[in-house]
Design a protein around this motif. Structure first.
Motif, PDB file in Angstrom:
ATOM      1  N   ASP A  64       0.826  -1.351   0.166  1.00 36.00           N
ATOM      2  CA  ASP A  64      -0.062  -0.009   0.104  1.00 36.00           C
ATOM      3  C   ASP A  64       0.845   1.241  -0.086  1.00 36.00           C
ATOM      4  O   ASP A  64       0.621   2.114  -0.620  1.00 36.00           O
ATOM      5  CB  ASP A  64      -0.769  -0.056   1.252  1.00 36.00           C
ATOM      6  CG  ASP A  64      -2.191   0.890   0.776  1.00 36.00           C
ATOM      7  OD1 ASP A  64      -2.403   1.480   1.786  1.00 36.00           O
ATOM      8  OD2 ASP A  64      -2.497   0.630  -0.087  1.00 36.00           O
ATOM      9  N   GLU A  65       1.887   1.228   0.860  1.00 32.85           N
ATOM     10  CA  GLU A  65       2.913   2.443   0.910  1.00 32.85           C
ATOM     11  C   GLU A  65       3.451   2.842  -0.388  1.00 32.85           C
ATOM     12  O   GLU A  65       3.348   3.985  -0.960  1.00 32.85           O
ATOM     13  CB  GLU A  65       3.836   2.094   1.730  1.00 32.85           C
ATOM     14  CG  GLU A  65       3.293   2.617   3.244  1.00 32.85           C
ATOM     15  CD  GLU A  65       4.484   1.915   4.401  1.00 32.85           C
ATOM     16  OE1 GLU A  65       3.997   1.565   5.829  1.00 32.85           O
ATOM     17  OE2 GLU A  65       5.495   1.523   3.927  1.00 32.85           O
ATOM     18  N   LEU A  66       4.074   1.565  -0.924  1.00 35.57           N
ATOM     19  CA  LEU A  66       4.712   1.807  -2.135  1.00 35.57           C
ATOM     20  C   LEU A  66       3.736   2.271  -3.372  1.00 35.57           C
ATOM     21  O   LEU A  66       3.892   3.167  -4.232  1.00 35.57           O
ATOM     22  CB  LEU A  66       5.340   0.553  -2.728  1.00 35.57           C
ATOM     23  CG  LEU A  66       6.722   0.283  -2.083  1.00 35.57           C
ATOM     24  CD1 LEU A  66       7.238  -1.271  -2.207  1.00 35.57           C
ATOM     25  CD2 LEU A  66       7.857   1.394  -2.336  1.00 35.57           C
ATOM     26  N   ALA A  67       2.775   1.684  -3.370  1.00 35.97           N
ATOM     27  CA  ALA A  67       1.362   2.131  -4.248  1.00 35.97           C
ATOM     28  C   ALA A  67       0.989   3.391  -4.209  1.00 35.97           C
ATOM     29  O   ALA A  67       0.977   4.310  -5.333  1.00 35.97           O
ATOM     30  CB  ALA A  67       0.252   1.154  -4.204  1.00 35.97           C
ATOM     31  N   LYS A  68       0.904   4.018  -2.988  1.00 38.84           N
ATOM     32  CA  LYS A  68       0.451   5.352  -2.904  1.00 38.84           C
ATOM     33  C   LYS A  68       1.655   6.300  -3.350  1.00 38.84           C
ATOM     34  O   LYS A  68       1.522   7.489  -3.658  1.00 38.84           O
ATOM     35  CB  LYS A  68       0.056   5.609  -1.305  1.00 38.84           C
ATOM     36  CG  LYS A  68      -1.276   4.903  -0.843  1.00 38.84           C
ATOM     37  CD  LYS A  68      -1.849   5.610   0.076  1.00 38.84           C
ATOM     38  CE  LYS A  68      -3.057   5.173   0.268  1.00 38.84           C
ATOM     39  NZ  LYS A  68      -3.226   3.738   0.911  1.00 38.84           N
ATOM     40  N   SER A  69       2.919   5.908  -3.127  1.00 35.78           N
ATOM     41  CA  SER A  69       4.070   6.669  -3.277  1.00 35.78           C
ATOM     42  C   SER A  69       4.359   6.430  -4.924  1.00 35.78           C
ATOM     43  O   SER A  69       5.608   7.037  -5.075  1.00 35.78           O
ATOM     44  CB  SER A  69       5.010   6.649  -2.486  1.00 35.78           C
ATOM     45  OG  SER A  69       5.498   5.137  -2.486  1.00 35.78           O
ATOM     46  N   LYS A  70       3.996   5.605  -5.484  1.00 39.53           N
ATOM     47  CA  LYS A  70       4.430   5.597  -6.795  1.00 39.53           C
ATOM     48  C   LYS A  70       4.354   6.633  -7.950  1.00 39.53           C
ATOM     49  O   LYS A  70       3.564   7.473  -7.980  1.00 39.53           O
ATOM     50  CB  LYS A  70       3.240   4.426  -7.506  1.00 39.53           C
ATOM     51  CG  LYS A  70       4.192   3.285  -8.265  1.00 39.53           C
ATOM     52  CD  LYS A  70       3.153   2.268  -8.692  1.00 39.53           C
ATOM     53  CE  LYS A  70       2.158   2.788  -9.648  1.00 39.53           C
ATOM     54  NZ  LYS A  70       1.164   1.602 -10.183  1.00 39.53           N
ATOM     55  N   LEU A  71       5.696   6.871  -8.724  1.00 35.64           N
ATOM     56  CA  LEU A  71       5.744   8.087  -9.418  1.00 35.64           C
ATOM     57  C   LEU A  71       5.489   7.617 -10.811  1.00 35.64           C
ATOM     58  O   LEU A  71       5.373   6.484 -11.253  1.00 35.64           O
ATOM     59  CB  LEU A  71       7.119   8.398  -9.144  1.00 35.64           C
ATOM     60  CG  LEU A  71       7.607   8.767  -7.935  1.00 35.64           C
ATOM     61  CD1 LEU A  71       9.268   8.978  -8.000  1.00 35.64           C
ATOM     62  CD2 LEU A  71       7.110  10.055  -7.186  1.00 35.64           C
ATOM     63  N   ASP A  72       5.258   8.683 -11.482  1.00 41.59           N
ATOM     64  CA  ASP A  72       4.828   8.449 -13.091  1.00 41.59           C
ATOM     65  C   ASP A  72       5.928   7.407 -13.645  1.00 41.59           C
ATOM     66  O   ASP A  72       7.192   7.701 -13.404  1.00 41.59           O
ATOM     67  CB  ASP A  72       4.780   9.653 -14.022  1.00 41.59           C
ATOM     68  CG  ASP A  72       3.430  10.341 -13.507  1.00 41.59           C
ATOM     69  OD1 ASP A  72       2.955  11.483 -14.189  1.00 41.59           O
ATOM     70  OD2 ASP A  72       2.606   9.633 -12.934  1.00 41.59           O
ATOM     71  N   GLY A  73       5.468   6.568 -14.440  1.00 36.64           N
ATOM     72  CA  GLY A  73       6.811   5.703 -14.899  1.00 36.64           C
ATOM     73  C   GLY A  73       6.775   4.666 -14.102  1.00 36.64           C
ATOM     74  O   GLY A  73       7.830   3.571 -14.790  1.00 36.64           O
ATOM     75  N   GLN A  74       6.647   4.655 -13.024  1.00 40.49           N
ATOM     76  CA  GLN A  74       7.105   3.339 -12.056  1.00 40.49           C
ATOM     77  C   GLN A  74       5.840   2.473 -12.282  1.00 40.49           C
ATOM     78  O   GLN A  74       4.613   2.680 -12.495  1.00 40.49           O
ATOM     79  CB  GLN A  74       7.215   4.108 -10.617  1.00 40.49           C
ATOM     80  CG  GLN A  74       8.317   4.455 -10.140  1.00 40.49           C
ATOM     81  CD  GLN A  74       8.646   4.822  -8.765  1.00 40.49           C
ATOM     82  OE1 GLN A  74       7.627   5.166  -8.155  1.00 40.49           O
ATOM     83  NE2 GLN A  74       9.586   4.509  -8.191  1.00 40.49           N
ATOM     84  N   VAL A  75       6.410   1.049 -11.971  1.00 42.38           N
ATOM     85  CA  VAL A  75       5.315  -0.167 -11.989  1.00 42.38           C
ATOM     86  C   VAL A  75       5.702  -0.931 -10.722  1.00 42.38           C
ATOM     87  O   VAL A  75       6.735  -0.775 -10.244  1.00 42.38           O
ATOM     88  CB  VAL A  75       5.655  -0.834 -13.200  1.00 42.38           C
ATOM     89  CG1 VAL A  75       5.140  -0.381 -14.555  1.00 42.38           C
ATOM     90  CG2 VAL A  75       7.054  -1.634 -13.341  1.00 42.38           C
ATOM     91  N   LEU A  76       4.737  -1.245 -10.278  1.00 43.13           N
ATOM     92  CA  LEU A  76       4.709  -2.055  -8.847  1.00 43.13           C
ATOM     93  C   LEU A  76       4.306  -3.598  -8.970  1.00 43.13           C
ATOM     94  O   LEU A  76       3.031  -3.766  -9.845  1.00 43.13           O
ATOM     95  CB  LEU A  76       3.813  -1.403  -7.720  1.00 43.13           C
ATOM     96  CG  LEU A  76       3.623  -2.180  -6.819  1.00 43.13           C
ATOM     97  CD1 LEU A  76       4.934  -2.471  -5.857  1.00 43.13           C
ATOM     98  CD2 LEU A  76       2.434  -1.556  -5.611  1.00 43.13           C
TER      99      LEU A  76
END
Ligand code: SF4
Length: 468
Positions: A64-76
């Protein structure tokens, strides 16, 4: 943020750590760079744990933390046991996940990253084949995790035991052993890269080789590791207790984790007693000590066997150090059953004990039993057992004061060298805090000067010899 960069978070057990390191290897080999800072990585990967409640909550929190802080162009990408067990549900619970990869196919990480980055589809990419690829060496990623001079080596994956509370067979499937030659190859590679300690892991190491038609597979594997890989340097030091060669480099220590009661055979005990590189250390989760509780857990409930085997091991393996694990609050656990466990721990005096409160797991065979033991009772039993073991651990540690132990040095801080003796498995047991500076990666004799509940203090026996 450069295109070919990844940031990998590894959660859960040592087996997951090995999968994470193997995924990282495959990405590095494919030209990616690993980034410590998630904001600098184009690909975010979480190798999740789906074993019990608290571990699942942590996995969801990190995703959840990584999804919320995801930047444009990043994939999770969510990988590991949580995704293998809950698949689509994970993506429903955490929006922003671009790819779901099951633990059984961690080796497809490069392909999944490519698919996810190519995909224009809003829906996540799912990669959850049921087939596990453990035995065959299709992917020559080393199934190891190296931390300094110590490395985990996964000898098998999956489990065929019927333990009622455990979700691992649901996640990993049945036990599949890796070929002996593949493990010997990895051990040689690790030895040549300076690893001094090999920690053999699996869900059940004592089941190693059953699917390869081997009887006593673990004992045979240990013999071959000693004969064909381990350094047989001529400098074993008889003065320090807890054998294990202390050669001038080379593979000196082989440690066995996760033994299943009922499968610690005479041949395995013999190998532990006679092979100097095989540490007199065994981790054997027993989970409980009352036959009725063990029976409901679908665990070996013949306590006579447990007493006999512990007795035989202590009589045969000099300086044996034993670790085990117990669950309190299992459905139906009465005061009398818990008292039997408490008395057993008091009587046996293990070096190390891990205690868990029962966690209700849907889909396991204990699920129909529910979770009837009140949380307050579970906690009270957990605290009583931990307190008992803390006192035992301190007394056992105090018995080492004045003795000499070989210590694998793993760090230095504030004038103190930090290491582990044969009694300390990585990450879960204690440490030895050594006055003076010793070379990281070396195994050095240390005279024990003090004891705490879990750790020991000591001084270098040969401080002058230590060449930095
Ligand atoms: S031995 Fe039992 S507790 Fe351990 S992984 Fe297998 S099923 Fe789970």
């Amino acid at each position: 943020m450069s295109k070919n960069t990844f940031h990998l978070v590894s959660l859960g057990c040592a087996k997951n750590t090995v999968d994470s390191d193997s995924m990282a290897q495959l990405l590095l080999r494919d030209g990616y760079r690993s980034m410590d800072d998630p904001s600098k990585a184009a690909v975010l990967i979480v190798n999740t744990c789906g074993f019990i409640g608290p571990a699942k909550e942590e996995s969801y929190r990190v995703l959840d933390e990584l999804a919320k802080s995801k930047l444009d162009g990043q994939v999770l990408i969510a990988a590991g046991c949580l995704t293998q067990r809950y698949g689509v549900e994970v993506a429903k619970k955490v929006s922003g996940i671009d790819g779901i990869l099951g633990t059984r196919r961690w080796m497809d990480i490069v392909q999944v990253v490519k698919e996810v980055r190519k995909s224009k589809h809003p829906e996540p990419i799912y990669h959850l084949p049921e087939t596990a690829t453990v035995g065959t060496d299709e992917y020559d990623a080393l199934r190891v995790s190296v931390a300094g001079a110590s490395a985990y080596i996964k000898v098998a994956d999956g489990c065929r035991r019927p333990c009622a509370f455990c979700a691992i067979p649901l996640i990993k499937g049945t036990a599949v052993s890796r070929p002996v030659e593949a493990i010997l190859h990895e051990a040689r590679t690790l030895r040549d890269s300076g690893v001094r300690e090999l920690v053999l892991i699996a869900q059940d190491t004592t089941d190693y080789g059953h699917d390869l038609g081997m009887k006593d597979g673990l004992a045979i594997l240990l013999e071959r590791l000693c004969d064909e890989v381990a350094d047989i340097s001529p400098h074993p030091n008889p003065s320090s207790i807890g054998k294990g060669a202390r050669g001038e480099g080379g593979l000196d220590w082989i440690r066995v984790m996760y033994a299943y009661p009922g499968y610690v055979t005479d041949r395995l005990i013999e190998v532990m007693a006679t092979r100097k590189q095989v540490l007199p250390y065994l981790d054997m989760p027993l989970q409980h000590a009352h036959p009725k509780t063990l029976y409901r857990m679908k665990r070996p409930s013949n306590m006579d066997w447990v007493y006999k085997t512990l007795g035989k091991m202590r009589a045969t393996v000099k300086d044996l150090s034993m670790r085990t694990t117990f669950i309190v609050g299992y459905p139906g656990e009465t005061d009398e059953e818990f008292q039997a466990l408490y008395d057993f721990v008091q009587e046996i005096r293990f070096d190390r004990v891990g205690t868990f409160q029962f966690s209700f797991e849907p889909g396991t065979t204990s699920a129909p039993l529910g979770d009837p033991v009140p949380a307050s009772v579970k906690l009270e039993r957990f605290e009583r057992l931990m307190e008992l073991q803390q006192n035992i651990s301190l007394q056992v540690n105090q018995s080492y004061v004045g003795k000499t132990l070989d210590v694998l040095i793993e760090g230095f801080d504030n004038g103190i060298s930090i290491g582990r003796s044969y009694r300390d498995a990585p990450e879960i047991d204690g440490m030895v805090l050594v006055e003076g500076r010793a070379k990281v990666g070396e195994i050095v004799p240390v005279r024990i000067t003090g004891a705490m509940a879990y750790d020991l203090t000591g001084a270098l026996v040969e401080p002058t010899l230590i060449k930095l």
